[in-house]
Scaffold this motif. Sequence first.
Motif, PDB file in Angstrom:
ATOM      1  N   LYS A  34      -1.604   2.511  -5.363  1.00  0.00           N
ATOM      2  CA  LYS A  34      -1.832   3.245  -4.118  1.00  0.00           C
ATOM      3  C   LYS A  34      -3.101   2.755  -3.447  1.00  0.00           C
ATOM      4  N   ASN A  60      -3.234   1.173   0.201  1.00  0.00           N
ATOM      5  CA  ASN A  60      -4.083   1.749   1.240  1.00  0.00           C
ATOM      6  C   ASN A  60      -5.038   0.697   1.804  1.00  0.00           C
ATOM      7  N   LYS A  69      -3.135  -1.603   4.141  1.00  0.00           N
ATOM      8  CA  LYS A  69      -2.836  -0.886   5.379  1.00  0.00           C
ATOM      9  C   LYS A  69      -4.083  -0.816   6.264  1.00  0.00           C
ATOM     10  N   GLU A  70      -5.218  -0.563   5.659  1.00  0.00           N
ATOM     11  CA  GLU A  70      -6.470  -0.468   6.417  1.00  0.00           C
ATOM     12  C   GLU A  70      -6.843  -1.827   7.017  1.00  0.00           C
TER      13      GLU A  70
END
Length: 174
Positions: A10, A14, A17-18
């Motif tokens: 995860k 994340n 994605k950032e």
Amino acid sequence: MVKGKVKAKKSVKNWRKEVLTYVMVFIAFGFVMDAWRTQDMPLDSMPAITGMTQNNVPVDVITMSKQKPVVVYFWATWCAACKFVTPTINWLSDSYPVVGVSLNSGEDRRVLRYLNAKDYHFNNINDVQHDISSQWGISVTPTIAIIDNGEIKTITTGLTTPWGLLARLLLTQI
């Protein structure tokens, strides 16, 4: 142990994605800045760029662009961003016609010494009287236009990467 692996996955997801979000914002910001900086430029009809380069080579960008896309590079010897972009322009000049237009850079001998000292070999017109840059509405250096078949296909201002510029060139040929 399984919870740790799930949490790590995860975290990586994340992080990706950032990073993607930041890249997209950066690209969008670049497009907005290009639109703002080129708002006074003649995007519908291209002003002619003709003349003699500093090496006495005749230049007619519209005629040149009938054979292959031409990179028109508005730059200056004093421009900090140009110090990063000009090597890319020089590299592209091995495969594509390039016409540099130097702005506010001094007399012909000074600009020619600069080009020779840096081992830049693209064609360059020294726009001492600001005729070309005024017709084009140039307000930012560097500004790079790609001309194909006598039409402005793309314009970008400020810093650009070699791959971004090459992609623009390739897209004009599709």
